[in-house]
Design a protein around this motif. Structure first.
Motif, short mmCIF file in Angstrom:
data_model
loop_
_atom_site.label_atom_id
_atom_site.label_comp_id
_atom_site.label_asym_id
_atom_site.label_seq_id
_atom_site.Cartn_x
_atom_site.Cartn_y
_atom_site.Cartn_z
N ILE A 17 0.83 -1.21 0.00
CA ILE A 17 0.00 0.00 0.00
C ILE A 17 0.86 1.26 0.00
O ILE A 17 0.60 2.20 -0.76
CB ILE A 17 -0.95 0.01 1.21
N GLN A 18 1.91 1.29 0.84
CA GLN A 18 2.75 2.49 0.84
C GLN A 18 3.54 2.57 -0.46
O GLN A 18 3.80 3.67 -0.96
CB GLN A 18 3.67 2.52 2.06
N GLY A 19 3.90 1.42 -1.06
CA GLY A 19 4.60 1.43 -2.34
C GLY A 19 3.73 1.99 -3.46
O GLY A 19 4.20 2.73 -4.33
N LEU A 20 2.43 1.66 -3.43
CA LEU A 20 1.50 2.21 -4.42
C LEU A 20 1.35 3.72 -4.25
O LEU A 20 1.26 4.46 -5.24
CB LEU A 20 0.14 1.52 -4.27
N GLY A 21 1.29 4.16 -2.99
CA GLY A 21 1.20 5.60 -2.74
C GLY A 21 2.39 6.34 -3.32
O GLY A 21 2.25 7.43 -3.90
N MET A 22 3.58 5.75 -3.17
CA MET A 22 4.79 6.36 -3.69
C MET A 22 4.86 6.26 -5.22
O MET A 22 4.99 7.26 -5.93
CB MET A 22 6.02 5.67 -3.10
N GLY A 23 4.80 5.02 -5.72
CA GLY A 23 5.03 4.77 -7.14
C GLY A 23 3.96 5.28 -8.07
O GLY A 23 4.26 5.73 -9.18
N LEU A 24 2.70 5.22 -7.65
CA LEU A 24 1.60 5.65 -8.51
C LEU A 24 1.29 7.13 -8.42
O LEU A 24 0.90 7.75 -9.40
CB LEU A 24 0.32 4.86 -8.17
N PHE A 25 1.45 7.71 -7.22
CA PHE A 25 0.95 9.06 -7.01
C PHE A 25 2.00 10.12 -6.66
O PHE A 25 1.91 11.26 -7.14
CB PHE A 25 -0.12 9.05 -5.91
N LEU A 26 2.97 9.79 -5.81
CA LEU A 26 3.91 10.81 -5.34
C LEU A 26 5.17 10.93 -6.19
O LEU A 26 5.52 12.03 -6.64
CB LEU A 26 4.28 10.52 -3.87
N PHE A 27 5.86 9.84 -6.42
CA PHE A 27 7.13 9.88 -7.15
C PHE A 27 7.02 10.38 -8.58
O PHE A 27 7.94 11.03 -9.07
CB PHE A 27 7.80 8.51 -7.12
N PRO A 28 5.90 10.10 -9.31
CA PRO A 28 5.79 10.65 -10.66
C PRO A 28 5.87 12.18 -10.71
O PRO A 28 6.22 12.76 -11.73
CB PRO A 28 4.40 10.16 -11.12
N HIS A 29 5.54 12.82 -9.58
CA HIS A 29 5.63 14.28 -9.48
C HIS A 29 6.86 14.71 -8.68
O HIS A 29 6.99 15.89 -8.33
CB HIS A 29 4.36 14.84 -8.83
N ALA A 30 7.75 13.74 -8.40
CA ALA A 30 8.98 13.99 -7.61
C ALA A 30 8.67 14.51 -6.22
O ALA A 30 9.47 15.24 -5.62
CB ALA A 30 9.90 14.96 -8.35
#
Length: 203
Positions: A17-30
């Motif tokens: 779940i935390q990986g999805l939050g990072m990879g799908l939503f946060l990291f794409p916008h740095a």
């Protein structure tokens, strides 16, 4: 044995779940997801390392601290959590493309996912890696919620990341961290509240 598989399932779920939050939503916008995420963004920016791999390096380095203060058992669970998280982030980066997405909407949803995942891990006595190790140690010693410590430690890293890469990231990262740490405390507290209620009913 049942307790083992139950905890294993929750750790895998929390890491995913935390990986999805990072990879799908946060990291794409740095947008840094936390102290470890902020350092991973810096490693990606300066050395062009894959975000999943950079995150794994940062988190793995904290296992020494987890082993010393939380014990070998907790360190092994933490290793599982950060590995699942890193694999999830790498998978999202490779197979999922974000096109014309609103970064503020992604910030909100990503922060909720992130906080939920971290909360599940911390309530199982497992660190989510990175500075979550320090937050968990402080929470145990002070018998308090881990959210506030997590917020202030991560905020200092965000400020450094923002000044080095993009000043706008500071605002976004702080908002994300505020939302996610509130979710962390809700999920973390729920278990103790539920346990107390069940114990009271048994009496």
């Amino acid at each position: 044995m049942i307790a083992f598989f139950q905890k294993n399932g929750l750790v895998v779920a929390g890491g995913t779940i935390q990986g999805l939050g990072m990879g799908l939503f946060l990291f794409p916008h740095a947008i840094p997801s936390g102290g470890a995420g902020g350092i991973a963004v810096l490693l990606n920016y300066f050395f062009h390392l894959d975000m999943g791999f950079a995150l794994w390096i940062v988190n793995f380095s904290m296992l020494v601290v987890a082993t010393k203060y939380l014990g070998n058992k907790s360190a092994l669970w933490t290793m599982l959590a950060i590995t699942i998280t890193s694999i999830t982030v790498a998978f999202c980066e490779q197979y999922y493309l974000t096109v014309n997405r609103n970064e503020w909407f992604d910030l909100l949803i990503g922060s909720i996912f992130l906080g939920t995942g971290i909360g599940i891990l911390l309530r199982e006595g497992v660190s989510n890696g990175g500075v979550g190790v320090i937050a968990l140690i402080l929470a145990r010693r002070r018998n308090s919620l881990p959210g506030p410590a997590l917020f202030w430690i991560n905020s200092s890293i965000f400020i450094m990341t923002g000044f080095l890469i993009n000043i706008e990231l500071i605002v976004q990262a702080l908002i994300s961290q505020w939302i996610s740490t509130k979710i962390v405390d809700i999920v973390y507290y729920y278990r103790f509240h539920q346990a107390y209620t069940l114990d009271w009913r048994r009496k």
